[in-house]
Structures are given as C-alpha cells and as structure tokens.
Design an enzyme around this catalytic site. Structure first.
Site, mmCIF file in Angstrom:
data_model
loop_
_atom_site.group_PDB
_atom_site.id
_atom_site.type_symbol
_atom_site.label_atom_id
_atom_site.label_comp_id
_atom_site.label_asym_id
_atom_site.label_seq_id
_atom_site.Cartn_x
_atom_site.Cartn_y
_atom_site.Cartn_z
ATOM 1 N N CYS A 21 0.865 -1.181 0.000
ATOM 2 C CA CYS A 21 0.000 0.000 0.000
ATOM 3 C C CYS A 21 0.898 1.227 0.000
ATOM 4 C CB CYS A 21 -0.923 0.005 1.210
ATOM 5 S SG CYS A 21 -2.033 1.432 1.255
ATOM 6 N N HIS A 67 -2.748 -4.685 -10.383
ATOM 7 C CA HIS A 67 -3.588 -3.592 -10.883
ATOM 8 C C HIS A 67 -3.890 -3.771 -12.360
ATOM 9 C CE1 HIS A 67 -3.554 -0.666 -7.504
ATOM 10 N NE2 HIS A 67 -2.439 -1.309 -7.192
ATOM 11 N N GLU A 87 -10.450 -0.209 -5.193
ATOM 12 C CA GLU A 87 -9.439 -1.003 -4.499
ATOM 13 C C GLU A 87 -9.997 -2.366 -4.104
ATOM 14 O OE1 GLU A 87 -6.531 0.387 -1.755
ATOM 15 O OE2 GLU A 87 -7.257 2.452 -1.929
ATOM 16 N N CYS A 116 -5.397 6.050 -4.187
ATOM 17 C CA CYS A 116 -4.727 4.754 -4.044
ATOM 18 C C CYS A 116 -3.294 4.929 -4.517
ATOM 19 C CB CYS A 116 -5.445 3.680 -4.862
ATOM 20 S SG CYS A 116 -4.599 2.075 -4.847
ATOM 21 N N GLY A 150 -2.173 2.272 -6.952
ATOM 22 C CA GLY A 150 -2.908 2.514 -8.181
ATOM 23 C C GLY A 150 -2.293 3.645 -8.992
#
Length: 268
Positions: A73, A149, A198, A207, A210
């Site tokens: 993250c 992703h 997410e 994100c 992302g």
C-alpha cells in the site's frame, strides 16, 4: 484488551495503524472487519500492523476493510515513514524504501512486474494490453507494483460507472487473487486524472499503488512522461519511473489523531 492506535491518511486514503513491535497483536479477518466498520469500530480503508523485521527497519502488514489482506500500500507506506521515521519497510510485496522530503514523503515501491504469472492471471496472455473487456472498459495494462492492478485509459475517468464495474472486474475469474481497477484520463497539461476501485476496500479517495501502476502504464504507452502528476479526488501524487528502475511516489502523509480502543468491546 486496550491498545493505542494512530489514525492517518494519504490524500484521504485512510488507515488505522497499530505499532505492535513491542507488544504483539493478533489480527483476524473478523477483528479487521470490526475495526473497519465506520459506525461500530474506528473505520478505515486499510488496517496497518507494524511488527519487527529481520529484513528492514520494520514490517507492515495490511488488512482491507473486508477482512482480506493486501501485499502493499503506497499511501500507507508514506504514512508509516512519516510516523516512525523508518527508511525501509518489509511488506508481503517486497521491501519499500522511503524518506521525508520537506513536507512530503517519497517511497520507492520496487520495480513493477508485467508478466502474466506475476500479476497473476489465471491463464497466460499478453498484459499490454490485456485482451479482455467489461462493457466500456477494454484493453487495460496489467501491472504488479507489490499488488495487482489493471489500468484503463479513457476519455473521462469521472464518467465511468466504477461503482458497478469495479466489483465485477475485481472478482473476475481471470484474476485468482482478485485485482485493483484503475480508470485514468490524460489531461491537457499531461497529468493523469485517476479513480481506483481497491480490492477489498472499494472506491477510495486515493490509491498509492494505483497511482504508481497507472503512471507506469501511461509512461510505457507514451501517454505521459516521467515524472507525471497523478490527480486523485484526494489530492496529487508525483510518480517517477524508467524501465529497469523502481517506481517512486511522492505525496503527503497526514497524522489525524492518536487514540485507544478496547478490542474486546468490538462486535464479534
């Protein structure tokens, strides 16, 4: 059992952080869901638990609000650097390096991965672009930046019904570990406007991984040049990347408050 926690956010992507380096904390999916409930718990997009690491300054384990776990993250990594001063963070997705730069934090998320079995996909296929479509979303790039992703490039990211398509794509059988879904549009100034569904958390204001994945995909497609500003509803991130190098992300990390909670009082 009463424990101290920190509430933090990176551009509105919010976290509850427990520092369990000195006092261990056992987290179960049920506890993560109870803590993540915004009415009866504390509420978060991700729960962050810090523990000792033999490979880095500390380890960061990441729980989504639905009780599942994430490998990495980016926004949380910046928050952990800001909170602890750690320069290396071990995650399930690899070791992240970070440092404060003025009022912001920059983290190096490692080299992106593109092979179908590194995403991973259920079957071998090209990942740039991926020969799959869901209604108006088609031919994304698949990129793993610690977690998986899909990056779609569209004329207007705000016009895509991500609340509908996000969960469909996340749970598609093509993605055995589920997938994060990004829709981005290239702005006249060369920046990217991004929205992300997410995995395990749904729509969030920002994100970090992302933004990293989408920045990398846009640079590979020659839709953007490095460094590129990625604009989320929560604020802006600066993404830098060149082939063979780690992807770097710079942005804000905000400490909201420190609190205590009786974990035994949470609904089972």
């Amino acid at each position: 059992m009463t424990r101290q926690f920190h509430k933090m956010h990176g551009l509105g992507n919010d976290f509850v952080v427990f520092d369990a380096r000195a006092e261990p904390l056992t987290v179960t999916p049920a506890l993560a869901r109870a803590l993540g409930d915004r009415k009866t718990g504390v509420g978060f997009d991700q729960l962050i638990v810090l523990t000792p690491s033999p490979a880095a300054d500390l380890r960061m384990d990441i729980w989504n609000a639905d009780g599942g776990m994430a490998e990495a993250c980016g926004n949380a990594s910046r928050c952990v650097v800001a909170l602890t001063g750690a320069q290396t963070i071990e995650t399930e997705g690899g070791v992240i390096e970070g440092a404060a730069i003025g009022a912001e934090v920059e983290v190096a998320m490692g080299e992106p991965r593109f092979d179908w079995n590194q995403i991973p996909l259920a079957d071998a296929m090209d990942t740039r672009p991926l020969p799959l479509a869901w209604d108006e979303l088609a031919s994304p790039d698949a990129v793993n930046v610690g977690n998986p992703h899909l990056c779609f490039f569209v004329q207007d990211s705000d016009a895509i019904p991500l609340e509908k398509l996000g969960p469909q794509i996340e749970h598609d059988p093509a993605f055995p570990e589920r997938i994060n879904v990004n829709v981005a549009s290239v702005e006249p100034d060369g920046s990217l406007k991004l929205r992300t569904w997410e995995r395990g958390a749904g729509l969030t204001l920002a994100c970090g991984t992302g933004a990293c994945a989408t920045g990398v995909a846009a640079i590979r497609r020659r839709l953007a040049t490095s460094p590129v500003t990625v604009r989320t509803h929560g604020g802006n991130l600066m993404i830098s990347w060149a082939p063979g190098e780690p992807v770097r992300m710079r942005g804000a990390a905000t400490h909201v408050f420190t609190g205590t909670i009786d974990l035994d009082s949470l609904p089972a």
